[in-house]
Design an enzyme around this catalytic site. Structure first.
Site, PDB file in Angstrom:
ATOM      1  N   LYS A 116      58.594  22.268   5.774  1.00 26.76           N
ATOM      2  CA  LYS A 116      58.879  21.530   4.516  1.00 26.76           C
ATOM      3  C   LYS A 116      58.270  20.118   4.777  1.00 26.76           C
ATOM      4  O   LYS A 116      58.036  19.506   3.613  1.00 26.76           O
ATOM      5  CB  LYS A 116      60.259  21.635   4.200  1.00 26.76           C
ATOM      6  CG  LYS A 116      60.573  23.036   3.599  1.00 26.76           C
ATOM      7  CD  LYS A 116      61.889  23.231   3.231  1.00 26.76           C
ATOM      8  CE  LYS A 116      62.288  24.546   2.678  1.00 26.76           C
ATOM      9  NZ  LYS A 116      63.598  24.371   1.727  1.00 26.76           N
ATOM     10  N   LYS A 158      68.150  19.304   5.720  1.00 26.72           N
ATOM     11  CA  LYS A 158      67.588  20.456   5.392  1.00 26.72           C
ATOM     12  C   LYS A 158      66.570  20.955   6.580  1.00 26.72           C
ATOM     13  O   LYS A 158      66.139  20.024   7.406  1.00 26.72           O
ATOM     14  CB  LYS A 158      66.466  20.216   4.220  1.00 26.72           C
ATOM     15  CG  LYS A 158      67.125  19.878   2.782  1.00 26.72           C
ATOM     16  CD  LYS A 158      66.058  19.440   1.760  1.00 26.72           C
ATOM     17  CE  LYS A 158      65.359  20.531   0.931  1.00 26.72           C
ATOM     18  NZ  LYS A 158      64.777  20.281  -0.263  1.00 26.72           N
ATOM     19  N   LYS A 201      66.890  12.154  -0.034  1.00 29.09           N
ATOM     20  CA  LYS A 201      68.243  11.558  -0.744  1.00 29.09           C
ATOM     21  C   LYS A 201      68.638  12.687  -1.694  1.00 29.09           C
ATOM     22  O   LYS A 201      67.929  13.492  -1.941  1.00 29.09           O
ATOM     23  CB  LYS A 201      67.483  10.511  -1.635  1.00 29.09           C
ATOM     24  CG  LYS A 201      68.392  10.000  -2.413  1.00 29.09           C
ATOM     25  CD  LYS A 201      67.982   8.794  -3.416  1.00 29.09           C
ATOM     26  CE  LYS A 201      68.607   8.141  -4.320  1.00 29.09           C
ATOM     27  NZ  LYS A 201      70.035   7.643  -3.632  1.00 29.09           N
ATOM     28  N   ILE A 203      69.632  14.271  -4.928  1.00 28.80           N
ATOM     29  CA  ILE A 203      69.355  13.908  -6.422  1.00 28.80           C
ATOM     30  C   ILE A 203      70.392  14.379  -6.975  1.00 28.80           C
ATOM     31  O   ILE A 203      70.832  15.444  -7.031  1.00 28.80           O
ATOM     32  CB  ILE A 203      68.057  14.441  -6.905  1.00 28.80           C
ATOM     33  CG1 ILE A 203      66.814  14.083  -5.993  1.00 28.80           C
ATOM     34  CG2 ILE A 203      67.689  13.961  -8.340  1.00 28.80           C
ATOM     35  CD1 ILE A 203      66.104  12.805  -6.092  1.00 28.80           C
ATOM     36  N   ASN A 290      56.506  27.807  -2.403  1.00 32.23           N
ATOM     37  CA  ASN A 290      56.388  29.129  -1.561  1.00 32.23           C
ATOM     38  C   ASN A 290      55.237  29.838  -1.862  1.00 32.23           C
ATOM     39  O   ASN A 290      54.602  30.121  -2.870  1.00 32.23           O
ATOM     40  CB  ASN A 290      57.736  29.664  -2.578  1.00 32.23           C
ATOM     41  CG  ASN A 290      58.785  29.175  -2.162  1.00 32.23           C
ATOM     42  OD1 ASN A 290      59.243  28.761  -1.173  1.00 32.23           O
ATOM     43  ND2 ASN A 290      59.647  29.167  -3.272  1.00 32.23           N
ATOM     44  N   ARG A 292      54.164  32.814  -1.539  1.00 34.82           N
ATOM     45  CA  ARG A 292      54.205  34.252  -1.718  1.00 34.82           C
ATOM     46  C   ARG A 292      54.521  34.522  -3.235  1.00 34.82           C
ATOM     47  O   ARG A 292      54.957  33.504  -4.082  1.00 34.82           O
ATOM     48  CB  ARG A 292      55.446  34.673  -0.940  1.00 34.82           C
ATOM     49  CG  ARG A 292      56.829  33.862  -1.255  1.00 34.82           C
ATOM     50  CD  ARG A 292      57.968  34.381  -0.558  1.00 34.82           C
ATOM     51  NE  ARG A 292      58.936  33.141  -0.517  1.00 34.82           N
ATOM     52  CZ  ARG A 292      59.738  33.217  -1.568  1.00 34.82           C
ATOM     53  NH1 ARG A 292      59.753  34.106  -2.565  1.00 34.82           N
ATOM     54  NH2 ARG A 292      60.952  32.373  -1.453  1.00 34.82           N
TER      55      ARG A 292
END
Ligand code: ADP
Ligand code: ADP
Ligand code: MG
Length: 467
Positions: A116, A158, A201, A203, A290, A292
Site C-alpha cells: 500500500k 495500516k 490521518k 478521515i 485492488n 483483481r
C-alpha cells in the site's frame, strides 16, 4: 486463445468464473480442498482436482499444488478470483514460469500495487491526492509519533500488505501510539506474513468510493463508473451500490480520470479497482488499488451491461477492448447486499452449518451470485459470505424496493444469516435518503433495539411460514 482455465478459488467467485468460461466455450478445471468435495464449483466445472486438506494454507494457498494440478489437467490459464492467491505477485510469476496465463495484471504491477505504500507513491506520481500520513512504512517510532502529532490524531495504523479489512488500528493519542503500533505489527505479521506498518490521518465520516477499471494489453484503459461501498462493518463492506448517491457528474468525471491515471502510471492491465476516500467537503484521496476482480463487481456489470469476468479472460488472451470511455453509459441503479452465515445477535459470529432449506428469489432485476444449494454443508474454514443479492432498477428508490422484496423472499434455513439485518438497512430512513458514510453501520446498530437483533436469527417452520 485460452482453451482451459484452472480456477484457483472456491465459493461464489469460482462459480462466477466457471459460468463466464462456459459462455466463452472455455473448458474449466476446478481445484478443491477436502472440505469442498460437495461444493458447487466442483459440480459445475468440467474437471476437478483435490489439492489438499481443509485449511486454506494446505489447499487454496498452496501455489505448488495448484500449479501441479494445472500441469496434470492441461490448463493453459489460471483465474485466481479474489482473496487467496489473487494478489500474490510470486504466484503470478510462477504461473508465467510454468507457461500459464495468469488472468490479471503482471507480477510487477501486483507487487507494486499490493504494497500500500508503493501504491500511494504511484498515485502521487500520477498527480492524484493521497491521505496524508507516514512516508512509507514506519521504521523510526519516535519520528513517527512526531509526524502523527503534526498531522493530527486520530491516525489509522495500516498493514502495508493488508487486505480484507484486517490489520487496521485506530490511535487517538501519542501516548497510545507505542502499544497500538506493536499490536498492529504482530497482527500484520500473523495475517500477512509481513509486519510492515504505515499510518494515515483518520478521515472522519468519509465515503468509500471506488472506480472499476478495464485495461487491455494494447494500452487502452477505461473506467466503468464508481461503486459506493461506505456501508461497512469492521472495515469490511456489507452493501455496495452504483452510482454513488454522494457523487455528481463533475466529481465522477474527476475521480474516474484520476483512477485511470493511476492505472496508466503503474502499467495496469486486466480488471482492477482504485479505491478512494471522499471527505464531507468532497475532497477525494487515493486509498489503495485492488489488482483483481472484486466481490462487488456485479454492481458495475448491472449498470454498464459489461461482463467484467468475460473481459478479464478475453484481455488475458490478448483481445483489444472494443469500448471507448464515451461508450460507457450508466443505466439505472444497482445495489448489492452481501449475505453472510453469521449471527447478527452474537456480534456477527460466523455460523457454518448445513442448509436445510433453500429458496432463492428471482424476477426482473434480481441477480443472485451464490454457491449455496439445499443440503449443502457450509464449511467452517472459509469466509462466511455465502451469497450476494444484486437488485437493478431504473432508479435508486426502485432498486431498494426490489432488494427489500427479494430479501423478504430469500429462504436459507439451517443457520442464521444476515438477510434480516440487510433488510432492516433497506428500510432505514437514512439509508433510503442516501445519506450515509462509513459510520453508518455503527449508528444504525446503536439505533436498533437489541430485541430486534435477537429476532434476526434462524427462521423457523417450513418454506411457506418463512415466506
Ligand atoms: P473487495 O475488495 O473485493 O470488496 P474484500 O476486501 O471483501 O474484497 O476481500 C475479498 C476477499 O478476499 C475476502 O474474503 C477477504 O477476506 C479476502 N482478502 C482480501 N485481501 C486479502 C489479503 N491481503 N489477505 C487475505 N485475505 C484477503
Ligand atoms: P483493505 O485493504 O482491507 O480493503 P483499505 O485500505 O481499503 O483496506 O481500507 C478499508 C476501509 O478502512 C476503508 O474502506 C475505510 O472505511 C477505512 N479506512 C481506510 N483508511 C482510512 C482513513 N485514512 N481514514 C478513515 N477510514 C479509513
Ligand atoms: Mg480496500
Amino acid at each position: 486463445m485460452i482453451e482451459k482455465v484452472l480456477i484457483a478459488n472456491r465459493g461464489e467467485v469460482a462459480v462466477r468464473v466457471i459460468r463466464a468460461c462456459k459462455e466463452l466455450g472455455i473448458k474449466t478445471l476446478a481445484v478443491y480442498s477436502e472440505a469442498d468435495v460437495e461444493s458447487l464449483h466442483v459440480h459445475l466445472a468440467d474437471e476437478a482436482i483435490c489439492i489438499g486438506r481443509a485449511p486454506a494454507v494446505d489447499s487454496y494457498l498452496r501455489a505448488d499444488r495448484i500449479l501441479a494440478a494445472a500441469e496434470i489437467g492441461n490448463a493453459d490459464a489460471i483465474h485466481p478470483g479474489y482473496g487467496f492467491l489473487s494478489e500474490n505477485a510470486k504466484f503470478a510469476e510462477q504461473c508465467h514460469a510454468c507457461n500459464l496465463i495468469f488472468v490479471g495484471p503482471n507480477a510487477e504491477v501486483i507487487r507494486r500495487m499490493g504494497d500500500k505504500t508503493t501504491a500511494k507513491e504511484c498515485a502521487v506520481r500520477a498527480g492524484v491526492p493521497v491521505v496524508p500520513g507516514s512516508d512509507g512504512a514506519v521504521t523510526d517510532e519516535r519520528a513517527a509519533v512526531a509526524l502523527a502529532r503534526e498531522i493530527g490524531f486520530p491516525i489509522l495504523l495500516k498493514a502495508v500488505a493488508g487486505g480484507g479489512g484486517r490489520g487496521m488500528r485506530l490511535v487517538h493519542s501519542a501516548s497510545a501510539f507505542p502499544k497500538e503500533f506493536s499490536l498492529a505489527r504482530l497482527e500484520a505479521e500473523k495475517n500477512f506474513a509481513n509486519g510492515a506498518i504505515y499510518f494515515e490521518k483518520f478521515i472522519e465520516e468519509p465515503h468509500h468510493i471506488e472506480f472499476q477499471l478495464l485495461a487491455d494489453k494494447q494500452g487502452k484503459i477505461i473506467h466503468l463508473g464508481e461503486r459506493d461501498c461506505s456501508i461497512q462493518r469492521r472495515y469490511q463492506k456489507l452493501i455496495e451500490e452504483a452510482p454513488s448517491p454522494f457523487l455528481d457528474n463533475e466529481l465522477r468525471e474527476k475521480m474516474g480520470d484520476a483512477a485511470v491515471r493511476v492505472a496508466r502510471e503503474c502499467g495496469y492491465e486486466s480488471a482492477g479497482t482504485v479505491e478512494f476516500l471522499v471527505d464531507k467537503d468532497r475532497n477525494f484521496y487515493f486509498m489503495e488499488m485492488n489488482t483483481r476482480i472484486q466481490v462487488e463487481h456485479g454492481v458495475s456489470e448491472e449498470v454498464t451491461g459489461i461482463d467484467l469476468v468475460r473481459w478479464q479472460l478475453l484481455i488475458a488472451a490478448g483481445e483489444t477492448l472494443p469500448y471507448e470511455q464515451r461508450d460507457i453509459a450508466l443505466r439505472g441503479h444497482a445495489i448489492e447486499c452481501r449475505i453472510n452465515a453469521e449471527d447478527a445477535a452474537k456480534n456477527f459470529a460466523p455460523r457454518p452449518g448445513t442448509v436445510e432449506l433453500y429458496y432463492a428469489p428471482g424476477g426482473p432485476g434480481i441477480r443472485i451470485d451464490s454457491h449455496v444449494y439445499g443440503g449443502y454443508r457450509i464449511p467452517a474454514q472459509y469466509d462466511s459470505m455465502i451469497a450476494k443479492v444484486i437488485a437493478h432498477a431504473e432508479n435508486r428508490e426502485m432498486a431498494i424496493g426490489r432488494m427489500d422484496t427479494a430479501l423478504s423472499g430469500y429462504v436459507i434455513r439451517g443457520m442464521p444469516t444476515t438477510i434480516a439485518y440487510q433488510r432492516a438497512i433497506m428500510r432505514d430512513p437514512h439509508f433510503r435518503k442516501g445519506r450515509y458514510t462509513t459510520k453508518f453501520v455503527g449508528e444504525f446498530s446503536a439505533r436498533m433495539p437489541s430485541e430486534s437483533l435477537e429476532g434476526m436469527g434462524q427462521g423457523s417452520g417450513n418454506l411457506q411460514e418463512d415466506l
